[in-house]
Write an enzyme that holds these catalytic residues in place. Structure first.
Site, short mmCIF file in Angstrom:
data_model
loop_
_atom_site.label_atom_id
_atom_site.label_comp_id
_atom_site.label_asym_id
_atom_site.label_seq_id
_atom_site.Cartn_x
_atom_site.Cartn_y
_atom_site.Cartn_z
N SER A 713 -1.08 -3.70 1.26
CA SER A 713 0.27 -3.94 1.38
C SER A 713 0.97 -4.84 2.57
O SER A 713 1.76 -5.11 2.47
CB SER A 713 1.09 -2.81 1.45
N LYS A 756 8.88 3.02 3.51
CA LYS A 756 9.22 2.01 4.32
C LYS A 756 10.49 1.49 4.36
O LYS A 756 11.05 0.79 5.39
CB LYS A 756 8.31 0.85 3.46
#
Length: 846
Positions: A713, A756
């Site tokens: 990611s 996140k």
């Protein structure tokens, strides 16, 4: 032989004329025996049937008379000539025999004495005279009477052969007497003093340790030699038995002595306890039986308990097996087999309880209310297996207690963290010392109900080694299709766990085996926002810490601004554990002043926090870190929640090497290589000179070098940092990125989106760039969580640079990456040809 001697020893109490051993056993001569046995036999005799005795000629036998017609016959005969006929019954158990039930060969007897025993019964002492055979029975009322004829034995040996036979039989009989501990030694004297061969044979036959049927056969033998041979055969067998018994007794005597002593002492203790009415051992077994009767158990469990209780009664309480069996039975009886708490199927009440105990967590609360709704409609359903998955401190464990309270069920919890032994789940076999059932069965016993809420905490931290894999043992426990017949190694009985509501908690799903994960319904509990943490602190944490630190609500108050400052500047976490610790620190500081008398009460405001907690611990440095080209802000997921991650890139003159540091995993290194390859392929469109890749070394670093990092990611963030250094354009300081990249320029979806996004909000990021396919994950996040945070979605990397990079260049890349001809020549190959190979240097250890 002994039974006759014991009977004569008791005659003193019955006023007997037999005062010593010689009187009890008449030691007759041959002439006396001849006179006795050849006496005239009447043609008709009254018959006395004997149950378990055979009378031989010359032998004196005591007889207890109990039957009415026998009493009548004995009384009449004793008043007359005292002569009767004695025959033996064919079957001892017949109380009222008929003619066919009596043997035909018997013995004429003389009644020597009629005795009234102390217990009121009557006994007679009779002596055999000669044998007879019944021709026919003439009456059976009031007693038996029969016509008889003489049945004499034939003396077919004499002289030396007779003397040798008599000596042999005396020696063998004496040997048996000496080897038998229960026969007095005086019997050997009596045997050796018998001079008549016939009487010797009759006396020994009468006292042989053989059946009544065998004695009757001896009585019916006519020839003396045949009789002698048969008696000797019985005596030899008895010698062999006694010899073997002596060998066995000698062999085990040393082992048995201590055991016998202990046994006798315990028997004495038991007798004393019985006299005192305090037989504790039996009382304990009786308690278990009473408990079994009161308990509603399945049939197979009842059979097992009854079998074990029978074993327990036959086992001495000093035996190690006694405690093992007792504990096993207790475990079975203590378990809740058919005892269930009644579910409170009130959906409104359940929602109130969940809201009262926990702020937010709407997804979890919705799932619990759905379960209650189905249970209310269906009445009977298998409980779901839930797994609360999320960072520490978000309330996973405490949520289980609230669910149990909402369902009106018992709550049990045990931690699986660090467990490596499969027996912790399934239990140990009873053959092991200190064996116990597994934690599942122990929790059921502790709960006392068959449908509790059992929380399996930290299921992701279970280990495995040579003692087995506990996660494999959990497969049956956590499978609704199998756990109705769960088998524990200790119980060895099927136990129904289908009514139990299992709730597992985990910080990470990566370490949970796929088969186990498949059996659970995963519910993700993300971290809390600033607003949620503020509400949790006001409703739960502050009142709790005020009470635990000895204060009252009148003595201290903490306003919202102070709480927000604690959250923002003194904690950085997904949960609220550290927040609770900081609030506790403020409460302790106020408590110290109240206790010392400085103040009576205090209102804590945001400018007081530094006084109690010291200087701020965390700063939002995202904007400051991106003041130079080559620095990008990424978003990372950790088991402890989301976090921001800085990617730093720098260049120096060299030969095109790429150096990667920061404890990065292989996947993250590959993402860096992908970014370099993509930028090199599109260098002309982006505005990057070719020299930047050939004559400059690229160094990529991710700070917090002591922390291992990996995952795809960070691909977009790595590309942003590398593009920034090569284009000499700064990355905008208020933007954070996440996403996986490909060589074709696609941006692929990643996980942990909510965590996140929360990390970006904590770091005061204004805009986040996410993969387009993660748009559905953002839709599940509450609007108040996103707030004023801007979310931009990417499908490809083409528009990325224009979005994240500043328009103005710090330096002109074509000028910045110019190198001298000398440097180019130094980098050239040995044959003068320029090398396009790129060498990757990593900090990965071999």
């Amino acid at each position: 032989m002994k039974e006759h001697l014991d009977w004569f020893n008791n005659l003193d109490s019955a006023d007997s004329d037999f005062d010593d051993f010689e009187q009890a056993i008449p030691l007759m001569s041959e002439e006396e025996e001849k006179e006795l046995t050849e006496a005239e036999i009447p043609e008709s005799l009254p018959i006395l049937p004997l149950k378990n005795t055979v009378l031989f000629p010359g032998v004196v036998v005591p007889i207890t008379v109990g039957r009415d017609r026998s009493l009548a016959m004995v009384k009449e005969a004793y008043e007359g000539d005292k002569i009767i006929g004695v025959v033996t019954q064919k079957q001892e158990e017949i109380e009222e025999p008929k003619y066919k039930d009596l043997h035909k060969v018997g013995t004429v007897a003389q009644i020597l004495k009629l005795i009234k025993m102390p217990d009121g019964s009557k006994s007679i002492v009779i002596q055999g005279k000669s044998n007879f055979k019944v021709e026919e029975f003439t009456q059976d009322t009031p007693y038996f009477k029969a016509k008889v004829q003489a049945y004499p034995k034939e003396m077919d040996i004499e002289g030396v052969e007779l003397d040798a036979s008599v000596r042999n039989i005396k020696e063998t009989a004496s040997k048996i007497i000496n080897m038998s501990p229960n026969i007095p030694s005086e019997a050997s004297i009596a045997v050796n003093n018998i001079n008549s061969p016939t009487f010797l044979l009759n006396f020994i036959s009468s006292n042989l340790n053989v059946s009544v049927a065998d004695k009757q056969k001896l009585l019916e033998i006519k020839k003396f030699s045949d009789n002698l041979d048969q008696v000797m055969e019985f005596l030899e067998k008895e010698v062999q038995v006694l010899d073997m018994s002596e060998k066995i007794r000698t062999k085990v005597k040393s082992d048995i002595d201590d055991q016998q002593r202990e046994f006798y002492l315990r028997q004495q203790m038991k007798a004393i306890q019985e006299e005192l009415g305090d037989d504790a051992e039996q009382q304990e077994i009786d308690k278990l039986r009473d408990k079994l009767e009161d308990k509603e158990l399945p049939d197979y469990a009842i059979k097992t308990v009854e079998k074990e209780l029978q074993r327990l009664e036959m086992t001495p309480n000093a035996s190690p097996n006694y405690g093992i069996i007792h504990s096993y039975v207790e475990w079975i009886l203590d378990l809740p087999w058919n005892e269930f708490s009644k579910d409170k199927l009130d959906l409104k009440y359940a929602r109130e309880v969940l809201d009262e105990d926990h702020y937010g967590l709407e997804k979890v609360k919705k799932r619990i209310v759905e379960y209650l709704a189905v249970l209310k409609l269906k009445k009977d359903m298998k409980a779901p297996i839930l797994c609360f998955y999320g960072p520490p401190g978000v309330g996973k464990t405490s949520l289980g207690k609230s669910i149990a309270r909402a369902l009106n069920r018992e709550f049990e919890r045990f931690s699986l963290g660090g467990i490596r032994d499969e027996a912790e789940i399934r239990g140990h076999r009873r053959t092991y010392i200190g064996a116990l059932p597994g934690r599942i069965i122990r929790s059921m016993k502790k709960a006392g109900k068959g449908n509790p809420v059992i929380m399996l905490d930290e299921i992701d931290k279970v280990g495995s080694d040579y003692r087995g894999d506990p996660t494999s043992a959990l497969l049956e426990v956590l499978d609704p299709e199998q756990n109705d017949t769960f088998s524990d190694n200790y119980l060895e009985l099927e136990y129904d766990l289908s009514k139990v509501m299992f709730i597992a908690t985990a910080n990470s799903l990566d370490t949970i085996p796929a088969p186990l994960k498949d059996r659970m319904e995963i519910i993700n509990i993300s971290g809390y926002t600033l607003e949620e943490k503020t509400q949790i602190a006001k409703k739960y944490l502050i009142p709790k810490q005020i009470k635990e630190n000895g204060l009252t609500e009148e003595q201290i108050s903490i306003n919202d601004e102070a709480v927000e400052r604690i959250i923002d500047q003194y904690t950085r976490e997904s949960g609220v554990r550290n927040l609770e610790r900081r609030i506790a620190g403020v409460c302790r500081g106020v408590a110290a002043k109240v206790a010392s008398g400085e103040i009576e009460s205090f209102d804590v405001e945001d400018d007081h926090i530094e006084e109690y907690l010291g200087k701020r611990k965390f700063f939002s440095d995202a904007a400051e870190r991106t003041t130079v080209p080559g620095v990008a802000t990424g978003l990372a997921w950790t088991p402890y929640g989301g976090d921001i991650l800085f990617i730093e890139a720098s260049v120096s003159k060299g030969s095109g090497k790429i150096n990667i540091t920061g404890q990065l995993g292989d996947v993250m290194k590959e993402s860096a290589m992908l970014a370099v390859s993509y930028l090199r392929a599109h260098a002309d469109n982006i505005g990057i000179p070719e020299e930047a890749f050939k004559f400059w070394d690229l160094h990529i670093h991710v700070p917090a070098g002591a922390v291992p990092k990996d995952g795809p990611s960070a691909g977009v963030s790595l590309m942003a940092a590398i593009a920034s250094i090569f284009t000499q354009r700064k990355v905008k300081g208020t933007i954070a990125l996440t996403g996986e990249i490909t060589l074709r320029g696609l941006v692929l979806p990643v996980g942990g989106i909510k965590e996140k996004v929360l990390a970006a909000k904590r770091a005061e990021i204004e805009k986040v760039l996410l993969p387009k396919k993660n748009e559905k994950d953002v839709a599940e996040i509450e609007d108040d969580v996103i707030g004023n945070l801007k979310v931009h979605y990417l499908e490809r990397m083409d528009p990325l640079l224009d979005i994240i990079l500043e328009e103005d260049e710090i330096n002109d890349p074509f000028e910045f990456f110019k190198v001298s001809d000398d440097h180019k020549n130094a980098v050239s190959g040995k044959n003068g040809v320029m090398s396009d190979d790129v060498e990757v240097v990593s900090n990965k250890k071999d």
